[in-house]
Design an enzyme around this catalytic site. Structure first.
Site, PDB file in Angstrom:
ATOM      1  N   CYS A  90      52.286  29.594  35.672  1.00  0.00           N
ATOM      2  CA  CYS A  90      52.628  30.922  35.158  1.00  0.00           C
ATOM      3  C   CYS A  90      54.017  30.918  34.507  1.00  0.00           C
ATOM      4  CB  CYS A  90      52.598  31.936  36.293  1.00  0.00           C
ATOM      5  SG  CYS A  90      53.060  33.608  35.781  1.00  0.00           S
TER       6      CYS A  90
ATOM      7  N   CYS B 237      47.765  28.216  40.074  1.00  0.00           N
ATOM      8  CA  CYS B 237      47.862  29.386  39.190  1.00  0.00           C
ATOM      9  C   CYS B 237      49.264  29.984  39.178  1.00  0.00           C
ATOM     10  CB  CYS B 237      46.823  30.441  39.564  1.00  0.00           C
ATOM     11  SG  CYS B 237      47.043  31.160  41.203  1.00  0.00           S
TER      12      CYS B 237
ATOM     13  N   ARG C  82      40.010  50.158  53.263  1.00  0.00           N
ATOM     14  CA  ARG C  82      40.943  49.372  52.458  1.00  0.00           C
ATOM     15  C   ARG C  82      41.510  50.149  51.280  1.00  0.00           C
ATOM     16  NH1 ARG C  82      37.819  44.097  50.931  1.00  0.00           N
ATOM     17  NH2 ARG C  82      39.875  43.447  50.206  1.00  0.00           N
TER      18      ARG C  82
ATOM     19  N   CYS D 216      46.634  26.489  47.722  1.00  0.00           N
ATOM     20  CA  CYS D 216      46.731  25.973  46.357  1.00  0.00           C
ATOM     21  C   CYS D 216      47.742  26.815  45.582  1.00  0.00           C
ATOM     22  CB  CYS D 216      45.366  26.036  45.673  1.00  0.00           C
ATOM     23  SG  CYS D 216      45.352  25.432  43.963  1.00  0.00           S
TER      24      CYS D 216
ATOM     25  N   CYS E 282      48.407  35.736  27.495  1.00  0.00           N
ATOM     26  CA  CYS E 282      48.491  34.466  28.230  1.00  0.00           C
ATOM     27  C   CYS E 282      47.289  34.294  29.162  1.00  0.00           C
ATOM     28  CB  CYS E 282      49.780  34.419  29.035  1.00  0.00           C
ATOM     29  SG  CYS E 282      49.978  32.907  30.007  1.00  0.00           S
TER      30      CYS E 282
ATOM     31  N   LEU F  60      54.424  40.037  50.809  1.00  0.00           N
ATOM     32  CA  LEU F  60      54.351  41.490  50.740  1.00  0.00           C
ATOM     33  C   LEU F  60      53.943  42.099  52.074  1.00  0.00           C
ATOM     34  CD1 LEU F  60      52.309  41.666  47.401  1.00  0.00           C
ATOM     35  CD2 LEU F  60      54.792  41.998  47.634  1.00  0.00           C
TER      36      LEU F  60
ATOM     37  N   ARG G  87      48.749  43.885  47.670  1.00  0.00           N
ATOM     38  CA  ARG G  87      49.019  43.816  46.224  1.00  0.00           C
ATOM     39  C   ARG G  87      48.862  45.175  45.562  1.00  0.00           C
ATOM     40  NH1 ARG G  87      46.244  38.720  46.817  1.00  0.00           N
ATOM     41  NH2 ARG G  87      44.292  39.650  46.128  1.00  0.00           N
TER      42      ARG G  87
ATOM     43  N   CYS H  98      43.070  26.791  36.522  1.00  0.00           N
ATOM     44  CA  CYS H  98      42.436  26.839  37.843  1.00  0.00           C
ATOM     45  C   CYS H  98      41.461  25.673  37.995  1.00  0.00           C
ATOM     46  CB  CYS H  98      41.703  28.161  38.051  1.00  0.00           C
ATOM     47  SG  CYS H  98      40.876  28.271  39.659  1.00  0.00           S
TER      48      CYS H  98
ATOM     49  N   ASP I 225      49.412  41.637  55.375  1.00  0.00           N
ATOM     50  CA  ASP I 225      48.338  40.711  55.009  1.00  0.00           C
ATOM     51  C   ASP I 225      47.041  40.931  55.783  1.00  0.00           C
ATOM     52  OD1 ASP I 225      47.163  38.509  53.663  1.00  0.00           O
ATOM     53  OD2 ASP I 225      47.622  37.218  55.358  1.00  0.00           O
TER      54      ASP I 225
END
Length: 381
Positions: free
Chosen positions: A247, A243, A57, A240, A191, A169, A141, A198, A134
């Site tokens: 933002c 978060c 990875r 979900c 922030c 992505l 990321r 959450c 993915d």
């Protein structure tokens, strides 16, 4: 080969085929990520869905020995649903996270990456490439951050200057030595809105996620949902967005650049009661084309039962009793018993009591008893 010219040609072509942002990164080892993954493993924060070893990875050359560059792409998706249907007392609805609106993003991004790959191969016939979306070993990321697509926010999402964090992505490893792009500066600052908002405290600190507590992960599990999370998932049947919704970087961000990513009302916000009796064929026809279907119907049906309990939907009692009595899957029967108790009608309690006399599965009996215990809790209030 003039790599600078080729890079510009790729950038120009990417716009033609519907890629919203593209960046170029080196194929060097992701050293910082490697340490973070090791720490995550030690703390048992992993979801279990991760592919490959930590080395695979974080070391691109293990996946493509000749790798010299990684091309990262981003496609923006909508954050708002036009004319969204409303839940009513007669027809309560669940909710799929925005990342599961429209056609499965894996399909959409692979299409773009394959076109990009073909374009490069036309220019460089002996090129070696490997694409991932993915489900590959590399961290989308981490690649996107290195390639200047955006910065990694405290909510662990990539936040782009143009599209906020509402982007999918993917990446293409190649043996072409492109000049890397510069990373984007982190601008989360002080922030902590995502951490504070959450529902389960899954963001343990900025940039560190305990996947075992993340609702996005929990809605995809197939076993009983731990009690402490049942009231937290509300009417979510998959994923979900909390978060992302809180933002500040996502304020007023809403892009509708790709028709195939537009949400279908009755799929993105499905009626809950029909989900309880949906057949495998109907499930595939209705939900098979979206990302949220990948774990099958069982987790979604379990979540639908919990959502109906959350709503205290008395109109669903009869159907839920049928599920509790007849469904062959213990997790579904047990969750139905728990949720019926949550709704709290005498009909529900009586049905649970009768069902317990015929039930043989210990786990189901335990859930049914928890359903009956709600009556005692209510009487003590």
């Amino acid at each position: 080969m003039n790599t600078e010219q080729l890079k510009q040609e790729i950038i120009d072509y990417s716009k033609e085929i519907g890629i919203d942002k593209i960046g170029f990164a080196s194929a060097d080892v992701f050293g910082e990520l490697r340490e973070r993954l090791r720490r995550q493993q030690e703390l048992k924060y992993q979801s279990g869905f991760e592919k490959g070893t930590i080395e695979e990875r974080t070391e691109p050359e293990r996946l493509l020995p000749e790798a010299q560059s990684i091309i990262s792409i981003a496609i923006a998706y909508p954050s708002r649903m036009k004319d969204a249907p409303k839940s009513t007392k007669e027809e309560r609805r669940g909710l799929f996270a925005r990342a599961s609106w429209g056609t499965d993003y894996h399909t959409v991004l692979r299409d773009r990456l394959r076109k990009l790959e073909a374009f490069i191969k036309e220019k460089v016939p002996d090129v070696q490439n490997k694409l991932m979306v993915d489900t590959g070993e590399l961290s989308d990321r981490a690649v996107a951050e290195r390639a200047g697509i955006g910065f990694s926010g405290k909510n662990t999402s990539i936040i782009t200057p143009e599209f906020g964090s509402y982007v999918y992505l993917g990446e293409l490893m190649t043996n072409v030595p492109f000049i890397p792009d510069d990373p984007v500066d982190d601008s989360c600052g002080e922030c902590t809105k995502c951490i504070d908002a959450c529902p389960t405290g899954a963001i343990v600190e900025g940039g560190q996620l305990n996947a075992q507590r993340c609702i996005a992960f929990l809605t995809q599990t197939k076993d009983y949902l731990p009690d402490e999370f049942r009231t937290k998932i509300g009417n979510r049947v998959y994923g979900c967005d909390t978060c992302q919704l809180v933002c500040p970087k996502n304020k007023k961000v809403d892009f509708h650049n790709h028709p195939e990513l537009e949400p279908e009302h009755d799929v993105a916000k499905p009626k809950l009661k029909p989900m309880l009796r949906i057949s495998n064929r109907e499930f595939k026809e209705t939900f098979g084309h979206i990302a949220g279907s990948w774990r099958g119907k069982k987790p979604l049906q379990r979540n639908a039962l919990i959502a109906l309990g959350h709503y205290k939907d008395k109109t669903a009692v009869e159907e839920m009793i049928a599920v509790m009595n007849n469904d062959p899957r213990p997790v579904i029967r047990g969750t139905a018993g728990w949720s019926l108790g949550k709704i709290g009608t005498e009909e529900a309690y009586e049905a649970i009591t009768i069902a317990m006399k015929n039930e043989t599965d210990v786990g189901v009996l335990y859930e049914m008893q928890k359903g009956l215990d709600f009556r005692q809790e209510l009487s003590m209030k």
